[in-house]
Motif scaffolding. Structure first.
Motif, PDB file in Angstrom:
ATOM      1  N   ALA A 127     -13.202  10.206  -1.072  1.00 54.95           N
ATOM      2  CA  ALA A 127     -11.937   9.845  -1.711  1.00 54.95           C
ATOM      3  C   ALA A 127     -12.128   9.486  -3.184  1.00 54.95           C
ATOM      4  O   ALA A 127     -13.185   9.003  -3.597  1.00 54.95           O
ATOM      5  N   VAL A 128     -11.079   9.708  -3.963  1.00 55.09           N
ATOM      6  CA  VAL A 128     -11.095   9.322  -5.376  1.00 55.09           C
ATOM      7  C   VAL A 128     -11.059   7.804  -5.502  1.00 55.09           C
ATOM      8  O   VAL A 128     -11.798   7.207  -6.294  1.00 55.09           O
ATOM      9  N   GLU A 129     -10.174   7.165  -4.731  1.00 55.23           N
ATOM     10  CA  GLU A 129     -10.054   5.708  -4.737  1.00 55.23           C
ATOM     11  C   GLU A 129     -10.035   5.186  -3.303  1.00 55.23           C
ATOM     12  O   GLU A 129      -9.532   5.872  -2.401  1.00 55.23           O
ATOM     13  N   THR A 130     -10.544   3.999  -3.124  1.00 51.57           N
ATOM     14  CA  THR A 130     -10.510   3.348  -1.812  1.00 51.57           C
ATOM     15  C   THR A 130      -9.997   1.923  -1.965  1.00 51.57           C
ATOM     16  O   THR A 130     -10.531   1.150  -2.777  1.00 51.57           O
ATOM     17  N   TYR A 131      -8.954   1.604  -1.215  1.00 48.01           N
ATOM     18  CA  TYR A 131      -8.411   0.242  -1.185  1.00 48.01           C
ATOM     19  C   TYR A 131      -8.531  -0.290   0.233  1.00 48.01           C
ATOM     20  O   TYR A 131      -8.235   0.416   1.195  1.00 48.01           O
ATOM     21  N   VAL A 132      -8.952  -1.543   0.345  1.00 48.61           N
ATOM     22  CA  VAL A 132      -9.114  -2.163   1.660  1.00 48.61           C
ATOM     23  C   VAL A 132      -8.041  -3.228   1.837  1.00 48.61           C
ATOM     24  O   VAL A 132      -7.778  -4.025   0.932  1.00 48.61           O
ATOM     25  N   LEU A 133      -7.393  -3.231   3.002  1.00 46.24           N
ATOM     26  CA  LEU A 133      -6.364  -4.200   3.331  1.00 46.24           C
ATOM     27  C   LEU A 133      -6.992  -5.320   4.154  1.00 46.24           C
ATOM     28  O   LEU A 133      -7.618  -5.062   5.181  1.00 46.24           O
ATOM     29  N   ALA A 191       0.833  -1.210   0.000  1.00 44.46           N
ATOM     30  CA  ALA A 191       0.000   0.000   0.000  1.00 44.46           C
ATOM     31  C   ALA A 191       0.865   1.256   0.000  1.00 44.46           C
ATOM     32  O   ALA A 191       0.595   2.212  -0.744  1.00 44.46           O
ATOM     33  N   ALA A 192       1.899   1.278   0.826  1.00 46.35           N
ATOM     34  CA  ALA A 192       2.781   2.451   0.887  1.00 46.35           C
ATOM     35  C   ALA A 192       3.442   2.718  -0.457  1.00 46.35           C
ATOM     36  O   ALA A 192       3.659   3.871  -0.848  1.00 46.35           O
ATOM     37  N   GLY A 193       3.733   1.658  -1.201  1.00 45.08           N
ATOM     38  CA  GLY A 193       4.346   1.809  -2.516  1.00 45.08           C
ATOM     39  C   GLY A 193       3.428   2.408  -3.556  1.00 45.08           C
ATOM     40  O   GLY A 193       3.882   2.812  -4.638  1.00 45.08           O
ATOM     41  N   MET A 194       2.137   2.488  -3.275  1.00 42.66           N
ATOM     42  CA  MET A 194       1.180   3.083  -4.211  1.00 42.66           C
ATOM     43  C   MET A 194       1.147   4.598  -4.121  1.00 42.66           C
ATOM     44  O   MET A 194       0.579   5.264  -4.990  1.00 42.66           O
ATOM     45  N   VAL A 195       1.735   5.149  -3.061  1.00 38.54           N
ATOM     46  CA  VAL A 195       1.653   6.596  -2.817  1.00 38.54           C
ATOM     47  C   VAL A 195       2.612   7.342  -3.746  1.00 38.54           C
ATOM     48  O   VAL A 195       3.779   6.975  -3.885  1.00 38.54           O
ATOM     49  N   LYS A 196       2.097   8.407  -4.361  1.00 36.89           N
ATOM     50  CA  LYS A 196       2.893   9.221  -5.288  1.00 36.89           C
ATOM     51  C   LYS A 196       3.102  10.624  -4.726  1.00 36.89           C
ATOM     52  O   LYS A 196       2.331  11.092  -3.866  1.00 36.89           O
ATOM     53  N   ALA A 197       4.115  11.285  -5.231  1.00 40.15           N
ATOM     54  CA  ALA A 197       4.443  12.639  -4.782  1.00 40.15           C
ATOM     55  C   ALA A 197       3.254  13.570  -4.970  1.00 40.15           C
ATOM     56  O   ALA A 197       2.570  13.533  -5.999  1.00 40.15           O
ATOM     57  N   GLY A 198       3.010  14.403  -3.963  1.00 43.06           N
ATOM     58  CA  GLY A 198       1.958  15.404  -4.032  1.00 43.06           C
ATOM     59  C   GLY A 198       0.572  14.912  -3.704  1.00 43.06           C
ATOM     60  O   GLY A 198      -0.372  15.714  -3.641  1.00 43.06           O
ATOM     61  N   GLY A 256     -18.395  10.662  14.838  1.00 38.99           N
ATOM     62  CA  GLY A 256     -19.398  11.665  15.141  1.00 38.99           C
ATOM     63  C   GLY A 256     -19.453  12.813  14.150  1.00 38.99           C
ATOM     64  O   GLY A 256     -18.733  12.847  13.139  1.00 38.99           O
ATOM     65  N   ALA A 257     -20.320  13.796  14.460  1.00 39.93           N
ATOM     66  CA  ALA A 257     -20.592  14.907  13.542  1.00 39.93           C
ATOM     67  C   ALA A 257     -19.364  15.768  13.282  1.00 39.93           C
ATOM     68  O   ALA A 257     -19.138  16.213  12.149  1.00 39.93           O
ATOM     69  N   ALA A 258     -18.557  16.026  14.315  1.00 49.05           N
ATOM     70  CA  ALA A 258     -17.360  16.863  14.126  1.00 49.05           C
ATOM     71  C   ALA A 258     -16.375  16.192  13.172  1.00 49.05           C
ATOM     72  O   ALA A 258     -15.780  16.848  12.306  1.00 49.05           O
ATOM     73  N   ALA A 259     -16.206  14.891  13.308  1.00 51.30           N
ATOM     74  CA  ALA A 259     -15.313  14.161  12.403  1.00 51.30           C
ATOM     75  C   ALA A 259     -15.854  14.195  10.977  1.00 51.30           C
ATOM     76  O   ALA A 259     -15.099  14.417  10.017  1.00 51.30           O
ATOM     77  N   MET A 260     -17.160  13.989  10.829  1.00 52.51           N
ATOM     78  CA  MET A 260     -17.788  14.036   9.512  1.00 52.51           C
ATOM     79  C   MET A 260     -17.544  15.380   8.838  1.00 52.51           C
ATOM     80  O   MET A 260     -17.180  15.458   7.660  1.00 52.51           O
ATOM     81  N   SER A 261     -17.737  16.462   9.596  1.00 52.36           N
ATOM     82  CA  SER A 261     -17.585  17.802   9.047  1.00 52.36           C
ATOM     83  C   SER A 261     -16.151  18.058   8.582  1.00 52.36           C
ATOM     84  O   SER A 261     -15.924  18.595   7.497  1.00 52.36           O
ATOM     85  N   ALA A 262     -15.182  17.671   9.403  1.00 51.18           N
ATOM     86  CA  ALA A 262     -13.783  17.895   9.039  1.00 51.18           C
ATOM     87  C   ALA A 262     -13.390  17.078   7.814  1.00 51.18           C
ATOM     88  O   ALA A 262     -12.706  17.574   6.910  1.00 51.18           O
ATOM     89  N   ILE A 263     -13.831  15.843   7.753  1.00 49.56           N
ATOM     90  CA  ILE A 263     -13.477  14.973   6.628  1.00 49.56           C
ATOM     91  C   ILE A 263     -14.107  15.480   5.335  1.00 49.56           C
ATOM     92  O   ILE A 263     -13.530  15.341   4.249  1.00 49.56           O
ATOM     93  N   SER A 264     -15.270  16.114   5.441  1.00 49.60           N
ATOM     94  CA  SER A 264     -15.957  16.637   4.256  1.00 49.60           C
ATOM     95  C   SER A 264     -15.146  17.702   3.533  1.00 49.60           C
ATOM     96  O   SER A 264     -15.390  17.981   2.348  1.00 49.60           O
ATOM     97  N   GLN A 265     -14.196  18.312   4.226  1.00 47.70           N
ATOM     98  CA  GLN A 265     -13.365  19.362   3.626  1.00 47.70           C
ATOM     99  C   GLN A 265     -12.197  18.785   2.830  1.00 47.70           C
ATOM    100  O   GLN A 265     -11.431  19.533   2.214  1.00 47.70           O
ATOM    101  N   LEU A 266     -12.044  17.471   2.829  1.00 46.18           N
ATOM    102  CA  LEU A 266     -10.901  16.819   2.187  1.00 46.18           C
ATOM    103  C   LEU A 266     -11.345  16.021   0.962  1.00 46.18           C
ATOM    104  O   LEU A 266     -12.455  15.519   0.908  1.00 46.18           O
ATOM    105  N   ARG A 267     -10.444  15.902  -0.003  1.00 44.24           N
ATOM    106  CA  ARG A 267     -10.669  15.065  -1.184  1.00 44.24           C
ATOM    107  C   ARG A 267      -9.445  14.174  -1.385  1.00 44.24           C
ATOM    108  O   ARG A 267      -8.610  14.429  -2.241  1.00 44.24           O
ATOM    109  N   PRO A 268      -9.319  13.120  -0.584  1.00 47.68           N
ATOM    110  CA  PRO A 268      -8.128  12.268  -0.677  1.00 47.68           C
ATOM    111  C   PRO A 268      -8.012  11.591  -2.046  1.00 47.68           C
ATOM    112  O   PRO A 268      -9.016  11.210  -2.655  1.00 47.68           O
ATOM    113  N   ASP A 269      -6.780  11.440  -2.507  1.00 51.13           N
ATOM    114  CA  ASP A 269      -6.540  10.672  -3.726  1.00 51.13           C
ATOM    115  C   ASP A 269      -6.751   9.180  -3.468  1.00 51.13           C
ATOM    116  O   ASP A 269      -7.274   8.476  -4.329  1.00 51.13           O
TER     117      ASP A 269
END
Length: 251
Positions: A198-204, A84-91, A152-165
């Motif tokens: 997220a754009v993509e989701t991988y499960v381990l 999984a770590a090897g899938m991570v790209k710069a930026g 909870g709601a606070a976590a939901m709100s904070a995560i909504s501001q992110l768009r993970p690759d």
């Protein structure tokens, strides 16, 4: 048909269909329903399945606390983390779920490129304290101590501001019929929310999580971008998952 043969076939049905209906199995085997119910009772006592009215379901995996899980590492988890770590790209912005397997990702993230790691787990954030190139975003919320993640709601709100690759998802169980699941309703909701952002989701998935079902569904097998599993799992066991999701990466 010998008792051991019946029980083996019952387990095959459970893996394939996600449930066993006693009446249907009795008809298929040309046996009495009482015989099948007795088999199911014995198999439940052996921890092979969970008895319910009219049949059986997969066993829900036990949920040891986080400290106990953290004390147990394995070569399989380390290989999953390295792949999984090897899938991570710069930026990139990646999101790491809580858990001991995703901690192995954090320990193996590349140290020669810059990227951002978001997480709702303080223990995952702490793994990156001395990482030279990773910027870390820790989202807040109500701490679910069993898994050491914010919910909870606070976590939901904070995560909504992110768009993970990429979101690297952790679950306690995977099943072709019942999908990916975990043991807590609020934690399951947070996992679904991160995946939607997220754009993509991988499960381990370590091998012991396959063909089981926990109480709280997260996503279907086909709803994630791919599964990351350790080598050595029989193809016959993986084939129902390949039907639902062709992207199975073997570490």
């Amino acid at each position: 048909m010998l008792t051991t043969q019946r029980k083996s076939l019952i387990l095959d049905i459970l893996r394939r269909d996600g449930q066993v209906v006693a009446k249907r199995v009795a008809e298929d085997f040309s046996l009495s329903e009482d015989t099948i119910r007795r088999d199911l009772r014995e198999m439940a006592a052996e921890g092979l399945l969970k008895r319910v009215h009219g049949g059986a379901l997969p066993v829900s995996p036990d949920l040891p606390d986080f400290s106990a899980r953290r004390a147990v590492t394995s070569d399989a988890k380390q290989r999953l983390g390295a792949l999984a770590a090897g899938m991570v790209k710069a930026g990139q912005l990646i999101f790491l779920d809580g858990g001991t397997t995703t901690a192995e990702i954090a320990r193996r993230l590349p140290r020669d490129i810059a990227f951002i790691v978001a997480t709702h787990s303080p223990t995952i954030a702490a793994e990156l304290e001395h990482h030279p190139t990773a910027e870390v975003i820790l989202t807040g919320g109500r701490l679910y101590k069993h898994s050491m993640v914010a919910t909870g709601a606070a976590a939901m709100s904070a995560i909504s501001q992110l768009r993970p690759d990429i979101f690297f998802l952790g679950v306690t169980a995977a099943h072709p019929v019942h999908g990916l699941s975990t043991g807590d309703f609020e934690e399951a909701a947070i996992k679904r929310h991160i995946a939607r952002c997220a754009v993509e989701t991988y499960v381990l998935l370590t091998e012991e999580k396959l063909d089981l079902a926990s109480p709280c569904p997260v996503l279907g097998i086909g709803e994630v971008s791919g599964l990351i599993v350790p080598e050595g799992i029989a193809e016959a066991r993986l084939s129902p998952y390949r039907v639902l999701n062709g992207a199975i990466l073997v570490a």
